[in-house]
Design a protein around this motif. Structure first.
Motif, PDB file in Angstrom:
ATOM      1  N   ARG A 183     -31.684 -73.389 -20.541  1.00 22.99           N
ATOM      2  CA  ARG A 183     -31.457 -75.121 -20.245  1.00 22.99           C
ATOM      3  C   ARG A 183     -32.763 -75.173 -19.144  1.00 22.99           C
ATOM      4  O   ARG A 183     -33.014 -76.608 -19.551  1.00 22.99           O
ATOM      5  CB  ARG A 183     -30.351 -75.968 -19.830  1.00 22.99           C
ATOM      6  CG  ARG A 183     -30.076 -77.772 -19.235  1.00 22.99           C
ATOM      7  CD  ARG A 183     -29.184 -77.659 -18.763  1.00 22.99           C
ATOM      8  NE  ARG A 183     -28.798 -78.275 -20.034  1.00 22.99           N
ATOM      9  CZ  ARG A 183     -26.924 -78.483 -19.983  1.00 22.99           C
ATOM     10  NH1 ARG A 183     -27.107 -79.463 -18.372  1.00 22.99           N
ATOM     11  NH2 ARG A 183     -25.787 -78.366 -20.438  1.00 22.99           N
ATOM     12  N   ILE A 184     -32.615 -74.185 -17.878  1.00 24.02           N
ATOM     13  CA  ILE A 184     -33.703 -74.844 -16.702  1.00 24.02           C
ATOM     14  C   ILE A 184     -34.880 -74.040 -18.034  1.00 24.02           C
ATOM     15  O   ILE A 184     -35.293 -72.761 -18.032  1.00 24.02           O
ATOM     16  CB  ILE A 184     -33.495 -73.890 -15.693  1.00 24.02           C
ATOM     17  CG1 ILE A 184     -32.106 -74.298 -15.100  1.00 24.02           C
ATOM     18  CG2 ILE A 184     -34.401 -73.851 -14.579  1.00 24.02           C
ATOM     19  CD1 ILE A 184     -31.049 -72.942 -14.007  1.00 24.02           C
ATOM     20  N   THR A 185     -36.062 -75.041 -17.108  1.00 25.67           N
ATOM     21  CA  THR A 185     -37.360 -74.445 -17.777  1.00 25.67           C
ATOM     22  C   THR A 185     -37.993 -73.471 -17.008  1.00 25.67           C
ATOM     23  O   THR A 185     -39.119 -73.318 -17.049  1.00 25.67           O
ATOM     24  CB  THR A 185     -37.869 -76.067 -18.533  1.00 25.67           C
ATOM     25  OG1 THR A 185     -38.172 -77.258 -17.160  1.00 25.67           O
ATOM     26  CG2 THR A 185     -37.158 -76.709 -20.376  1.00 25.67           C
ATOM     27  N   ALA A 186     -37.909 -74.257 -15.197  1.00 26.85           N
ATOM     28  CA  ALA A 186     -38.983 -74.161 -14.997  1.00 26.85           C
ATOM     29  C   ALA A 186     -38.569 -74.743 -13.259  1.00 26.85           C
ATOM     30  O   ALA A 186     -37.337 -74.954 -13.362  1.00 26.85           O
ATOM     31  CB  ALA A 186     -40.189 -75.304 -14.814  1.00 26.85           C
ATOM     32  N   THR A 187     -38.585 -73.588 -12.621  1.00 26.77           N
ATOM     33  CA  THR A 187     -38.093 -73.669 -10.574  1.00 26.77           C
ATOM     34  C   THR A 187     -39.731 -73.545 -10.040  1.00 26.77           C
ATOM     35  O   THR A 187     -40.558 -73.206 -10.160  1.00 26.77           O
ATOM     36  CB  THR A 187     -36.816 -72.712 -10.388  1.00 26.77           C
ATOM     37  OG1 THR A 187     -38.221 -71.366 -10.023  1.00 26.77           O
ATOM     38  CG2 THR A 187     -36.254 -72.313 -11.296  1.00 26.77           C
ATOM     39  N   ALA A 188     -39.407 -74.718  -8.769  1.00 27.11           N
ATOM     40  CA  ALA A 188     -40.449 -75.065  -8.416  1.00 27.11           C
ATOM     41  C   ALA A 188     -39.871 -76.102  -7.274  1.00 27.11           C
ATOM     42  O   ALA A 188     -39.188 -75.267  -5.791  1.00 27.11           O
ATOM     43  CB  ALA A 188     -41.242 -76.201  -8.970  1.00 27.11           C
ATOM     44  N   VAL A 189     -41.030 -75.620  -5.974  1.00 31.19           N
ATOM     45  CA  VAL A 189     -41.019 -75.738  -4.475  1.00 31.19           C
ATOM     46  C   VAL A 189     -42.277 -76.967  -4.418  1.00 31.19           C
ATOM     47  O   VAL A 189     -43.483 -76.914  -4.803  1.00 31.19           O
ATOM     48  CB  VAL A 189     -41.383 -74.816  -3.123  1.00 31.19           C
ATOM     49  CG1 VAL A 189     -42.727 -73.852  -3.801  1.00 31.19           C
ATOM     50  CG2 VAL A 189     -40.408 -75.247  -1.998  1.00 31.19           C
ATOM     51  N   VAL A 190     -41.869 -78.010  -3.395  1.00 31.37           N
ATOM     52  CA  VAL A 190     -42.549 -78.980  -3.535  1.00 31.37           C
ATOM     53  C   VAL A 190     -43.420 -78.892  -2.484  1.00 31.37           C
ATOM     54  O   VAL A 190     -43.144 -77.744  -1.167  1.00 31.37           O
ATOM     55  CB  VAL A 190     -41.918 -80.447  -2.566  1.00 31.37           C
ATOM     56  CG1 VAL A 190     -43.449 -81.044  -1.818  1.00 31.37           C
ATOM     57  CG2 VAL A 190     -40.977 -80.858  -3.225  1.00 31.37           C
ATOM     58  N   SER A 191     -45.137 -78.260  -2.211  1.00 30.74           N
ATOM     59  CA  SER A 191     -45.868 -77.708  -0.884  1.00 30.74           C
ATOM     60  C   SER A 191     -46.161 -79.092  -0.312  1.00 30.74           C
ATOM     61  O   SER A 191     -46.267 -78.934   0.752  1.00 30.74           O
ATOM     62  CB  SER A 191     -46.694 -76.924  -2.365  1.00 30.74           C
ATOM     63  OG  SER A 191     -47.517 -77.768  -2.665  1.00 30.74           O
ATOM     64  N   GLU A 192     -46.847 -80.170  -1.136  1.00 31.34           N
ATOM     65  CA  GLU A 192     -47.195 -81.203  -0.058  1.00 31.34           C
ATOM     66  C   GLU A 192     -47.226 -82.321  -0.509  1.00 31.34           C
ATOM     67  O   GLU A 192     -47.412 -82.278  -1.707  1.00 31.34           O
ATOM     68  CB  GLU A 192     -49.195 -80.680   0.587  1.00 31.34           C
ATOM     69  CG  GLU A 192     -50.048 -80.264  -0.467  1.00 31.34           C
ATOM     70  CD  GLU A 192     -51.436 -80.075  -0.017  1.00 31.34           C
ATOM     71  OE1 GLU A 192     -51.677 -80.507   1.458  1.00 31.34           O
ATOM     72  OE2 GLU A 192     -52.450 -79.188  -0.834  1.00 31.34           O
ATOM     73  N   PHE A 193     -48.003 -83.331  -0.225  1.00 31.62           N
ATOM     74  CA  PHE A 193     -48.211 -84.684  -0.551  1.00 31.62           C
ATOM     75  C   PHE A 193     -49.422 -85.252  -0.979  1.00 31.62           C
ATOM     76  O   PHE A 193     -50.223 -85.472   0.459  1.00 31.62           O
ATOM     77  CB  PHE A 193     -47.552 -85.854   0.178  1.00 31.62           C
ATOM     78  CG  PHE A 193     -46.386 -85.881   0.169  1.00 31.62           C
ATOM     79  CD1 PHE A 193     -45.521 -85.533  -0.840  1.00 31.62           C
ATOM     80  CD2 PHE A 193     -46.092 -86.223   1.750  1.00 31.62           C
ATOM     81  CE1 PHE A 193     -44.185 -85.322  -0.461  1.00 31.62           C
ATOM     82  CE2 PHE A 193     -44.302 -86.272   1.681  1.00 31.62           C
ATOM     83  CZ  PHE A 193     -43.261 -85.899   0.774  1.00 31.62           C
ATOM     84  N   ASN A 194     -50.815 -83.791  -1.949  1.00 32.24           N
ATOM     85  CA  ASN A 194     -51.908 -84.159  -1.550  1.00 32.24           C
ATOM     86  C   ASN A 194     -52.465 -85.604  -2.704  1.00 32.24           C
ATOM     87  O   ASN A 194     -53.009 -85.374  -4.087  1.00 32.24           O
ATOM     88  CB  ASN A 194     -52.442 -82.749  -2.180  1.00 32.24           C
ATOM     89  CG  ASN A 194     -53.696 -82.310  -1.825  1.00 32.24           C
ATOM     90  OD1 ASN A 194     -54.430 -83.336  -1.561  1.00 32.24           O
ATOM     91  ND2 ASN A 194     -53.943 -81.091  -2.299  1.00 32.24           N
TER      92      ASN A 194
END
Length: 450
Positions: A183-194
């Protein structure tokens, strides 16, 4: 020396530590005394007044009234699925572009495509968005990727409610329970509001010259309008033959069709040259996000959002769109026809006679040999065939004779080398005997003189 130093330092260290510990204990005592005073003062008050002054105590039950809720949430409410109530920061109420560092999950078998809708879960929110994947080059440029890499991270940018940096992100393709894939396609972490980050991709503009001067040429079919030419003024161009150039300005009205440009080059180009321009164009990130409203429908029905292009093709049984320009074509290179060499008259006069071009006048009539067609008679054919057979036999004999002579020569050279080796050995023995004899004579002469 070390023991004395340690002895001097230890009391100071313990004394400082004791002072810090005493300060903390004193601070705790003051806090505890203040707490006891507060309890003593509020002890005699009623509950309403005490609640207004002290606030809600730990462990007390509250009743929350939420206004503006859709009736579907009450209708399909399931007590087995509790609702969590939380708060978000002031900055998280805004909507904008978010840049995350994303990696496809190693158990998910497919790759993710740019602009394919995915469901992301960030903090308190779940919504569907259309990310654009990119990779950061060494010079800081964000180059667009059509698909996510296999075993490495990439940058994903999408539009949605903002989340604080370092917040975890989990991406799903859909929320259906009946699916075979992970089910989980990808994992990520927020880097910035660019908001200023630009994702770009390569473009290659091709043009053809239609008027050539010394180092200047008019190029057509590279741009579509004079405004586009103005955008690419000063851009570097080059021809297939390697001549570099630069875009100057759009041509004047009447000198060519709309979009033609005047360009300068290092050298004079040919009409058969193809001029191309390599540049980067900005990729727009879609401003789309669709909140997941799974609480507004029955629990036995999965929430459905926007479908991917692959799912739509599968449902409607549509083939993959074929772009003829993307197919490999056989390379057909026409033979280059060069103009004849023209040597100036002054230069011809200075050349030696051997290097001067020999101008032979063309014959107006064809020669007799070219006009006459030779047709052999049957007897002549037999004679010609016999002569060819004899020549073949002769060439075979010569070939065999050469091989035999080569073998003889090799045997003679081997014998000659062997004889020469024996001769050298014999000469060495003779020299040795002669040197011994001369040495003996010299010794006898020396003894007589003594």
């Amino acid at each position: 020396m070390d023991e004395e130093t340690d002895g001097k330092k230890d009391p100071q260290f313990h004394r400082n530590g004791g002072q810090d510990g005493g300060f903390l204990d004193k601070l705790k005592e003051e806090i505890e005394l203040q707490k006891q005073r507060n309890l003593a003062e509020l002890k005699d008050l009623d509950d309403v007044t005490r609640l207004e002054m002290e606030g809600f105590r730990t462990g007390s039950y509250l009743r929350l009234e939420v206004h503006g809720i859709q009736y579907e949430m009450v209708e399909h409410f399931d007590p087995c699925h509790p609702i969590l109530v939380g708060g978000i920061g002031l900055g998280e109420e805004n909507v904008g572009y978010m840049q995350v560092r994303l990696k496809r999950h190693r158990w998910y078998k497919k790759v993710l495509k740019t602009r394919d809708p995915v469901i992301v879960s960030i903090g308190w929110r779940r919504y569907q968005t259309m990310p654009v994947y990119a990779i950061e080059d060494r010079n800081g440029r964000h180059r667009m990727l059509k698909y996510t890499p296999e075993h490495m991270h990439c940058v994903a940018m999408f539009w949605g409610p903002l989340a604080p940096p370092n917040a975890g992100v989990v991406a799903f393709q859909n929320l259906s329970e009946n699916q075979d894939l992970f089910r989980i396609t990808a994992t990520a972490v927020v880097s910035e509001f660019n908001h200023a980050a630009r994702i770009v991709k390569k473009i290659k503009l091709v043009g053809y010259p239609y008027k050539i001067f010394k180092n200047t040429a008019f190029i057509k079919d590279m741009f579509t309008s004079a405004l586009e030419v103005a955008r690419f003024e000063g851009a570097s161009i080059r021809t297939v033959s390697g001549i570099r150039g630069q875009v100057k300005k759009a041509v004047k009205a009447g000198q060519g069709k709309d979009g033609s440009a005047r360009c300068t080059f290092e050298d004079k180009i040919l009409m058969s040259d193809i001029v191309f321009l390599r540049a980067w164009t900005q990729v727009d990130v879609p401003r789309f996000f669709n909140p997941v409203t799974s609480a507004l429908q029955p629990r036995d029905r999965a929430w459905k959002g926007m479908k991917t292009v692959g799912e739509l093709r599968k449902e409607h049984n549509l083939p993959v769109a074929l772009n003829k320009d993307s197919l490999y074509k056989p390379i057909e290179r026409k033979p280059k026809k060069f103009n004849p060499l023209k040597i100036p008259t002054a230069l011809q006069a200075a050349l030696p006679f051997a290097s001067k071009p020999k101008d032979t006048p063309k014959q107006k009539r064809q020669s007799l040999e070219s006009l006459r067609a030779v047709v052999m008679e049957p007897h002549e054919r037999k004679v010609h065939a016999l002569v060819q057979h004899l020549q073949l036999i002769r060439s075979e004999k010569i070939k065999r004779r050469k091989l035999k002579n080569e073998e003889k020569r090799k045997a003679f050279e081997a014998k000659k080398a062997k004889d020469e080796q024996l001769s050298q050995k014999r000469q060495r023995e003779d020299r040795k005997q002669r040197y011994l004899k001369e040495d003996k004579q010299k010794k006898q002469t020396r003894q007589r003189l003594e």
